[in-house]
Scaffold this motif. Sequence first.
Motif, PDB file in Angstrom:
ATOM      1  N   LEU A 299     121.520 -21.636 -25.659  1.00  0.00           N
ATOM      2  CA  LEU A 299     121.280 -20.164 -25.340  1.00  0.00           C
ATOM      3  C   LEU A 299     120.412 -19.723 -26.476  1.00  0.00           C
ATOM      4  CD1 LEU A 299     124.391 -18.898 -23.918  1.00  0.00           C
ATOM      5  CD2 LEU A 299     122.454 -19.242 -22.730  1.00  0.00           C
ATOM      6  N   PRO A 300     120.528 -19.907 -27.642  1.00  0.00           N
ATOM      7  CA  PRO A 300     119.400 -19.507 -28.753  1.00  0.00           C
ATOM      8  C   PRO A 300     118.147 -20.209 -28.700  1.00  0.00           C
ATOM      9  CG  PRO A 300     121.633 -20.057 -29.870  1.00  0.00           C
ATOM     10  CD  PRO A 300     121.797 -20.421 -28.392  1.00  0.00           C
ATOM     11  N   ARG A 301     117.878 -21.302 -27.977  1.00  0.00           N
ATOM     12  CA  ARG A 301     116.809 -21.810 -27.537  1.00  0.00           C
ATOM     13  C   ARG A 301     115.998 -21.124 -26.686  1.00  0.00           C
ATOM     14  NH1 ARG A 301     116.991 -27.765 -26.179  1.00  0.00           N
ATOM     15  NH2 ARG A 301     114.509 -27.446 -26.590  1.00  0.00           N
ATOM     16  N   ALA A 302     116.784 -20.355 -25.888  1.00  0.00           N
ATOM     17  CA  ALA A 302     116.221 -19.446 -24.766  1.00  0.00           C
ATOM     18  C   ALA A 302     116.160 -18.102 -25.179  1.00  0.00           C
ATOM     19  CB  ALA A 302     117.196 -19.551 -23.485  1.00  0.00           C
ATOM     20  N   ALA A 369     124.807 -27.749 -18.012  1.00  0.00           N
ATOM     21  CA  ALA A 369     123.610 -28.300 -18.593  1.00  0.00           C
ATOM     22  C   ALA A 369     122.196 -27.902 -17.884  1.00  0.00           C
ATOM     23  CB  ALA A 369     123.767 -29.806 -18.576  1.00  0.00           C
ATOM     24  N   GLU A 370     122.336 -28.050 -16.509  1.00  0.00           N
ATOM     25  CA  GLU A 370     121.072 -27.693 -15.787  1.00  0.00           C
ATOM     26  C   GLU A 370     120.635 -26.142 -15.785  1.00  0.00           C
ATOM     27  OE1 GLU A 370     117.766 -27.654 -13.347  1.00  0.00           O
ATOM     28  OE2 GLU A 370     118.674 -29.052 -14.665  1.00  0.00           O
ATOM     29  N   ALA A 371     121.689 -25.244 -15.808  1.00  0.00           N
ATOM     30  CA  ALA A 371     121.508 -23.693 -16.045  1.00  0.00           C
ATOM     31  C   ALA A 371     120.797 -23.547 -17.502  1.00  0.00           C
ATOM     32  CB  ALA A 371     122.713 -23.012 -16.159  1.00  0.00           C
ATOM     33  N   ALA A 372     121.274 -24.200 -18.543  1.00  0.00           N
ATOM     34  CA  ALA A 372     120.692 -24.068 -19.793  1.00  0.00           C
ATOM     35  C   ALA A 372     119.211 -24.509 -19.917  1.00  0.00           C
ATOM     36  CB  ALA A 372     121.341 -24.853 -20.770  1.00  0.00           C
ATOM     37  N   ARG A 373     119.035 -25.514 -19.247  1.00  0.00           N
ATOM     38  CA  ARG A 373     117.523 -26.088 -19.307  1.00  0.00           C
ATOM     39  C   ARG A 373     116.629 -25.101 -18.355  1.00  0.00           C
ATOM     40  NH1 ARG A 373     113.861 -28.093 -16.218  1.00  0.00           N
ATOM     41  NH2 ARG A 373     115.010 -27.857 -14.197  1.00  0.00           N
ATOM     42  N   ARG A 374     117.228 -24.488 -17.416  1.00  0.00           N
ATOM     43  CA  ARG A 374     116.322 -23.594 -16.574  1.00  0.00           C
ATOM     44  C   ARG A 374     116.034 -22.258 -17.326  1.00  0.00           C
ATOM     45  NH1 ARG A 374     118.346 -23.896 -10.301  1.00  0.00           N
ATOM     46  NH2 ARG A 374     118.364 -26.286 -10.072  1.00  0.00           N
ATOM     47  N   ILE A 376     115.980 -21.913 -20.626  1.00  0.00           N
ATOM     48  CA  ILE A 376     115.022 -22.275 -21.682  1.00  0.00           C
ATOM     49  C   ILE A 376     113.537 -22.000 -20.954  1.00  0.00           C
ATOM     50  CG2 ILE A 376     114.021 -23.985 -23.142  1.00  0.00           C
ATOM     51  CD1 ILE A 376     116.954 -24.697 -23.737  1.00  0.00           C
ATOM     52  N   VAL A 377     113.294 -22.895 -19.797  1.00  0.00           N
ATOM     53  CA  VAL A 377     112.123 -22.849 -19.237  1.00  0.00           C
ATOM     54  C   VAL A 377     111.837 -21.374 -18.823  1.00  0.00           C
ATOM     55  CG1 VAL A 377     110.624 -23.553 -17.220  1.00  0.00           C
ATOM     56  CG2 VAL A 377     112.298 -25.014 -18.426  1.00  0.00           C
ATOM     57  N   TRP A 378     112.565 -20.802 -18.395  1.00  0.00           N
ATOM     58  CA  TRP A 378     112.337 -19.410 -17.901  1.00  0.00           C
ATOM     59  C   TRP A 378     111.954 -18.456 -18.902  1.00  0.00           C
ATOM     60  CZ3 TRP A 378     115.836 -14.505 -17.648  1.00  0.00           C
ATOM     61  CH2 TRP A 378     115.222 -13.729 -16.708  1.00  0.00           C
ATOM     62  N   ARG A 379     112.516 -18.439 -19.873  1.00  0.00           N
ATOM     63  CA  ARG A 379     112.367 -17.754 -20.929  1.00  0.00           C
ATOM     64  C   ARG A 379     111.049 -17.891 -21.596  1.00  0.00           C
ATOM     65  NH1 ARG A 379     113.069 -13.184 -21.877  1.00  0.00           N
ATOM     66  NH2 ARG A 379     113.269 -13.385 -24.458  1.00  0.00           N
ATOM     67  N   THR A 380     110.664 -19.318 -21.653  1.00  0.00           N
ATOM     68  CA  THR A 380     109.384 -19.497 -22.285  1.00  0.00           C
ATOM     69  C   THR A 380     108.407 -19.108 -21.588  1.00  0.00           C
ATOM     70  OG1 THR A 380     110.462 -21.755 -23.297  1.00  0.00           O
ATOM     71  CG2 THR A 380     108.164 -21.623 -23.035  1.00  0.00           C
ATOM     72  N   GLU A 381     108.801 -19.275 -20.364  1.00  0.00           N
ATOM     73  CA  GLU A 381     107.510 -18.729 -19.192  1.00  0.00           C
ATOM     74  C   GLU A 381     107.343 -17.279 -19.001  1.00  0.00           C
ATOM     75  OE1 GLU A 381     108.188 -20.786 -15.639  1.00  0.00           O
ATOM     76  OE2 GLU A 381     107.423 -22.747 -16.446  1.00  0.00           O
TER      77      GLU A 381
END
Length: 382
Positions: A299-302, A369-374, A376-381
Amino acid sequence: MKVSKRGNVPPFFVMEVMRAAFARERAGLEVLHLEVGQPSTGAPAAVREAAKAALDADKLGYTDALGIPPLREAIAGWYRDRYGITVPAGRVAVTTGSSGAFQLGFLAAFDPGDRVAMASPSYPAYRHTLTAIGVEPVELETGPNHRFQPTVELLEKLDKPIQGLIVASPANPTGTMLSRAELTALARWCEANGVRLVSDEIYHGLTYGPEAVTAAEVSPHALVVNSFSKYFSMTGWRLGWMVVPDDLLRSVECLAQNLFISAPTLSQMAAVAAFGCTAELDGHVARYARNRELLLRELPRAGFTKLAPADGAFYVYADVSDMTDDSEAFCQRLLAETGIAATPGVDFDPARGRRFVRFSFAGAEDTVAEAARRLIVWRTET
């Protein structure tokens, strides 16, 4: 036609989120469920087998209002084996979920016009149920400095007397816990001030380091609520229990007779087997622990850097004030753009919840795990 004002309580927002998530699924779109505190696993195998046997052998009629003797005795044994304390089976009341327990307990302990304190944030049904029966919820504004828990200091700052205090350890939505010393101090304050202590212990068994302490150990006057829904993974069986103080026992029994007759008979008969399933159930806890570790790391990565400690239960409560001032809209957007369902903090804290979001990690590991991945991508975008 007249409509009672008792129903003028806010909705349970997590159920509103679930409705939106189910609508998305009906439209053929994927949902990653991090909104609801429901184990992704079913009831233990021995419970299911006991239910099948009960269906074949019993007509499943009404039971005693306080529950069948074998289950009340099994619950008393649970306190002996897990906590090392003696709880007479006669003080155990089996209920229709913890929701039924809170209704019975609140009605037995409090009168209209009484004031009952609780931490804010906290489980919204405390406030709503008390409001519906004419009891005033008194919210204690807590934060990271209080570990989101009530304290004696906060109680002593109240400008009017209270008649009750609700504690939850582990707590929903924060997962924080009270130490033995902290719970004891609150119990002593309650006893000194004629305040009924109500202890919500439905997340006992779901801890990741600290051991949960039962209020039944520190106060004979506490009303203790627990449930088969969380640790025992039996949400839909609608079964809970209370350890009832002697002075409330007859009131609880009479109220149960009139309001519920009895808890579901099939669930009661099957639940006796649950106490022999700790190996299976502790396996679920190990999975929650892995999910928790993953979210606290990812979560901190997001960008979710301000998180409650999550010592127990299966939630991470995140301060999102640097992302939004409207957590409800934030969660709607999150669901629409990523398929992740999460719960806005307004459910738990009407005053400050617009800047908080709760993530549940009760689900399967691949879902979390998939929610965490998404995320991170969502917050990056964005």
